[in-house]
Design a protein around this motif. Structure first.
Motif, PDB file in Angstrom:
ATOM      1  N   SER A 172       0.556  -0.965  -0.375  1.00 40.57           N
ATOM      2  CA  SER A 172      -0.019   0.136   0.170  1.00 40.57           C
ATOM      3  C   SER A 172       0.804   1.002  -0.017  1.00 40.57           C
ATOM      4  O   SER A 172       0.513   2.114   0.341  1.00 40.57           O
ATOM      5  CB  SER A 172      -0.712  -0.205   1.254  1.00 40.57           C
ATOM      6  N   LEU A 173       2.060   1.038  -0.456  1.00 37.42           N
ATOM      7  CA  LEU A 173       2.431   2.317  -0.750  1.00 37.42           C
ATOM      8  C   LEU A 173       2.198   3.048  -1.790  1.00 37.42           C
ATOM      9  O   LEU A 173       2.283   3.353  -2.831  1.00 37.42           O
ATOM     10  CB  LEU A 173       4.513   2.364  -0.893  1.00 37.42           C
ATOM     11  N   SER A 174       2.248   4.649  -1.427  1.00 40.82           N
ATOM     12  CA  SER A 174       2.051   5.756  -2.285  1.00 40.82           C
ATOM     13  C   SER A 174       2.782   5.642  -3.599  1.00 40.82           C
ATOM     14  O   SER A 174       4.383   5.782  -3.104  1.00 40.82           O
ATOM     15  CB  SER A 174       2.409   7.132  -1.807  1.00 40.82           C
ATOM     16  N   ARG A 175       2.656   6.107  -4.315  1.00 45.93           N
ATOM     17  CA  ARG A 175       3.407   6.165  -6.274  1.00 45.93           C
ATOM     18  C   ARG A 175       4.334   6.790  -6.128  1.00 45.93           C
ATOM     19  O   ARG A 175       5.694   6.792  -6.589  1.00 45.93           O
ATOM     20  CB  ARG A 175       2.603   6.822  -7.219  1.00 45.93           C
ATOM     21  N   GLU A 176       3.792   8.016  -5.469  1.00 45.51           N
ATOM     22  CA  GLU A 176       5.169   9.312  -5.057  1.00 45.51           C
ATOM     23  C   GLU A 176       6.855   7.918  -3.936  1.00 45.51           C
ATOM     24  O   GLU A 176       7.414   8.825  -4.744  1.00 45.51           O
ATOM     25  CB  GLU A 176       4.889  10.645  -4.392  1.00 45.51           C
ATOM     26  N   PHE A 177       6.856   7.900  -2.579  1.00 51.42           N
ATOM     27  CA  PHE A 177       7.049   6.874  -2.398  1.00 51.42           C
ATOM     28  C   PHE A 177       8.292   6.055  -3.074  1.00 51.42           C
ATOM     29  O   PHE A 177       8.921   6.013  -2.818  1.00 51.42           O
ATOM     30  CB  PHE A 177       5.944   6.184  -1.124  1.00 51.42           C
ATOM     31  N   ILE A 178       7.408   5.370  -3.946  1.00 50.04           N
ATOM     32  CA  ILE A 178       7.777   4.173  -4.465  1.00 50.04           C
ATOM     33  C   ILE A 178       9.085   4.813  -5.314  1.00 50.04           C
ATOM     34  O   ILE A 178      10.265   3.942  -5.330  1.00 50.04           O
ATOM     35  CB  ILE A 178       6.638   3.576  -5.284  1.00 50.04           C
ATOM     36  N   GLU A 179       9.086   5.870  -6.327  1.00 48.33           N
ATOM     37  CA  GLU A 179       9.713   6.589  -7.110  1.00 48.33           C
ATOM     38  C   GLU A 179      10.622   6.611  -6.399  1.00 48.33           C
ATOM     39  O   GLU A 179      11.504   6.612  -7.272  1.00 48.33           O
ATOM     40  CB  GLU A 179       8.235   7.637  -8.346  1.00 48.33           C
ATOM     41  N   ASN A 180      10.004   7.596  -5.268  1.00 48.50           N
ATOM     42  CA  ASN A 180      11.510   7.846  -5.156  1.00 48.50           C
ATOM     43  C   ASN A 180      12.668   7.178  -3.939  1.00 48.50           C
ATOM     44  O   ASN A 180      12.870   7.977  -3.279  1.00 48.50           O
ATOM     45  CB  ASN A 180      11.349   9.433  -3.601  1.00 48.50           C
ATOM     46  N   ASN A 181      12.386   5.623  -3.836  1.00 51.01           N
ATOM     47  CA  ASN A 181      13.074   5.536  -2.840  1.00 51.01           C
ATOM     48  C   ASN A 181      13.546   3.959  -3.713  1.00 51.01           C
ATOM     49  O   ASN A 181      14.047   3.051  -2.786  1.00 51.01           O
ATOM     50  CB  ASN A 181      12.033   5.328  -1.597  1.00 51.01           C
ATOM     51  N   ASN A 182      14.376   4.132  -4.790  1.00 47.42           N
ATOM     52  CA  ASN A 182      14.212   3.006  -5.038  1.00 47.42           C
ATOM     53  C   ASN A 182      13.609   1.281  -5.059  1.00 47.42           C
ATOM     54  O   ASN A 182      13.710   0.419  -4.434  1.00 47.42           O
ATOM     55  CB  ASN A 182      15.590   2.630  -5.388  1.00 47.42           C
ATOM     56  N   ILE A 183      12.446   2.146  -4.953  1.00 47.91           N
ATOM     57  CA  ILE A 183      11.650   0.889  -4.811  1.00 47.91           C
ATOM     58  C   ILE A 183      10.836  -0.212  -6.115  1.00 47.91           C
ATOM     59  O   ILE A 183       9.955   0.585  -6.864  1.00 47.91           O
ATOM     60  CB  ILE A 183      10.159   1.288  -4.046  1.00 47.91           C
ATOM     61  N   PHE A 184      11.016  -1.305  -5.521  1.00 43.41           N
ATOM     62  CA  PHE A 184      10.528  -2.245  -7.255  1.00 43.41           C
ATOM     63  C   PHE A 184       9.064  -3.129  -6.425  1.00 43.41           C
ATOM     64  O   PHE A 184       9.344  -3.923  -5.663  1.00 43.41           O
ATOM     65  CB  PHE A 184      11.282  -3.411  -7.774  1.00 43.41           C
ATOM     66  N   VAL A 185       8.364  -2.941  -6.869  1.00 40.59           N
ATOM     67  CA  VAL A 185       7.268  -3.911  -6.943  1.00 40.59           C
ATOM     68  C   VAL A 185       6.322  -4.241  -7.627  1.00 40.59           C
ATOM     69  O   VAL A 185       6.464  -4.458  -8.545  1.00 40.59           O
ATOM     70  CB  VAL A 185       5.779  -2.004  -5.992  1.00 40.59           C
ATOM     71  N   VAL A 186       5.875  -5.770  -6.934  1.00 45.66           N
ATOM     72  CA  VAL A 186       5.691  -6.954  -7.814  1.00 45.66           C
ATOM     73  C   VAL A 186       4.297  -7.001  -7.446  1.00 45.66           C
ATOM     74  O   VAL A 186       4.051  -7.094  -6.531  1.00 45.66           O
ATOM     75  CB  VAL A 186       6.499  -8.287  -7.398  1.00 45.66           C
ATOM     76  N   PRO A 187       3.500  -6.879  -8.531  1.00 50.61           N
ATOM     77  CA  PRO A 187       2.134  -6.887  -8.440  1.00 50.61           C
ATOM     78  C   PRO A 187       1.453  -8.255  -8.359  1.00 50.61           C
ATOM     79  O   PRO A 187       1.537  -9.187  -8.812  1.00 50.61           O
ATOM     80  CB  PRO A 187       1.364  -6.668  -9.647  1.00 50.61           C
ATOM     81  N   LEU A 188       0.969  -8.294  -7.139  1.00 51.58           N
ATOM     82  CA  LEU A 188      -0.241  -9.212  -6.817  1.00 51.58           C
ATOM     83  C   LEU A 188      -1.485  -9.220  -8.188  1.00 51.58           C
ATOM     84  O   LEU A 188      -1.808  -8.698  -8.278  1.00 51.58           O
ATOM     85  CB  LEU A 188      -1.216  -9.891  -5.883  1.00 51.58           C
ATOM     86  N   ASN A 189      -2.056 -10.461  -7.821  1.00 54.08           N
ATOM     87  CA  ASN A 189      -3.021 -10.345  -9.528  1.00 54.08           C
ATOM     88  C   ASN A 189      -4.041 -10.962  -8.257  1.00 54.08           C
ATOM     89  O   ASN A 189      -4.619 -11.427  -7.534  1.00 54.08           O
ATOM     90  CB  ASN A 189      -2.721 -11.972 -10.086  1.00 54.08           C
TER      91      ASN A 189
END
Length: 284
Positions: free
Chosen positions: A15-32
Motif C-alpha cells: 500500500s505504498l504511494s506511487r510518489e514514495f515508490i518512485e523516490n526510494n528505488n522500490i520495485f513493486v511486484v503486483p499480485l493478481n
C-alpha cells in the motif's frame, strides 16, 4: 569505500504511494486479482477502488493469486546490472506464497537479497519498508537492519471488521450456519493479523461496538508504547473511515492518522465495506 547501491523489493500488499515508490528505488511486484477467473495485475490493470466497485456490483467469484516466479526472475535479472543487492519485504507467507516465490526467483536469477517475511500486510508492511530505508540511511548493516525490523514486526497491529460475512462465506472461511446466526444477531467478528495469520480476535454486537473496541485497543496501547500514527483501512468505505478518524482524534488528540484502501488480497475474504485500524507499537 563506495556505498552499496540497494534495491528495495516488495509487492502490492504494501500500500505504498506511487510518489514514495518512485523516490526510494522500490520495485513493486503486483499480485493478481481474479474476477470470474479473469486475471488483473494490481496497480497496473486495475486499481483497488475499481476492484471493490466491481465486487459490489457484479455477481461471481473474486479471488487473488500471487505473482509468478517469472515475474520475479525477470525483475531480479534486470536489477543485477545496476544494484549491488536487494532488500525484499513481502506480505505474510502464511497468507500468500509471494515471499517464497520471491526467494526462489532470487536464487534462480543469482541476485543477492536480504529478505524479511513481514507476517502482515497493508499499513504495517509499509511501515517496515519505510523504517528499513531509514535504518539503512543511518548506516546500519543489512543483517542488523533485518534483525531490527523483526523486532518492529512483532509489534505491528492490524484489525479488520467485515461489513458482513458474505465474502467470508463465499471463500469458505465461514459456514452457512455461522453466517445466518451472525446476520440474525448482528454479530461483528473482529479479525486480527497475528503471527502472520488471520484470526478472530473478538465478536461483538453491532458495528458501533466493534469500532469502540478498536479505539479502546488503540488507547490502551498508546499508554504503554509510542505510537506515531494510526492508519484507518477500508474497502471502499470512505465515509465510515472518516468517522473512525474522528473517533481517534476525539480519543487521542494529536495522534497522526491516515486512511488507506484495504488491499484486495484481504478484501477478497472480508468483502466490500470492511473497516479496519492499524498501528505499530514502538518503545517509549
Amino acid at each position: 569505500m563506495k556505498k552499496a547501491k540497494v534495491a528495495w523489493i516488495t509487492d502490492t500488499t504494501s500500500s505504498l504511494s506511487r510518489e514514495f515508490i518512485e523516490n526510494n528505488n522500490i520495485f513493486v511486484v503486483p499480485l493478481n486479482v481474479l474476477i470470474n477467473q479473469v486475471s488483473f495485475k494490481e496497480m497496473i490493470d486495475i486499481t483497488d477502488k475499481e476492484f471493490y466497485e466491481r465486487m459490489e456490483k457484479e455477481e461471481g467469484t473474486f479471488q487473488s493469486s500471487q505473482p509468478s516466479v517469472g515475474d520475479f526472475v525477470d525483475l531480479y535479472k534486470s536489477l543485477k546490472s545496476e544494484y549491488d543487492f536487494g532488500i525484499a519485504i513481502h506480505a505474510s507467507s502464511k497468507l500468500t506464497g509471494t515471499y517464497q516465490t520471491s526467494m526462489m526467483a532470487a536464487e534462480i536469477a543469482e541476485f543477492k537479497i536480504f529478505a524479511l517475511d513481514s507476517q502482515t500486510g497493508s499499513y504495517p508492511l509499509s511501515f517496515l519498508i519505510k523504517k528499513g530505508i531509514e535504518l539503512l540511511d543511518s548506516g546500519l548493516h543489512e543483517q542488523e537492519l533485518i534483525s531490527k525490523l523483526k523486532s518492529y514486526r512483532d509489534h505491528t497491529r492490524l484489525y479488520l471488521v467485515p461489513s458482513n460475512l458474505n465474502q467470508l462465506h463465499k471463500s469458505g472461511r465461514v459456514s452457512g450456519t455461522q453466517k445466518m446466526l451472525a446476520d440474525l444477531f448482528k454479530i461483528k467478528p473482529i479479525l486480527s493479523i497475528e503471527n502472520g495469520e488471520a484470526k478472530i480476535k473478538e465478536k461483538v454486537r453491532t458495528e458501533k461496538r466493534a469500532l469502540a473496541w478498536l479505539i479502546s485497543q488503540l488507547q490502551e496501547e498508546n499508554k504503554q508504547y509510542k505510537i506515531r500514527k494510526a492508519a484507518v483501512v477500508h474497502a471502499n468505505n470512505a465515509e465510515q473511515a472518516l468517522k473512525v478518524q474522528q473517533l481517534i482524534t476525539e480519543s487521542i488528540p494529536g495522534l497522526e492518522t491516515e486512511t488507506l484502501m484495504l488491499i484486495p488480497v484481504a478484501g477478497v475474504h472480508t468483502g466490500v465495506g470492511t473497516i479496519g485500524l492499524s498501528w505499530v507499537c514502538e518503545q517509549n
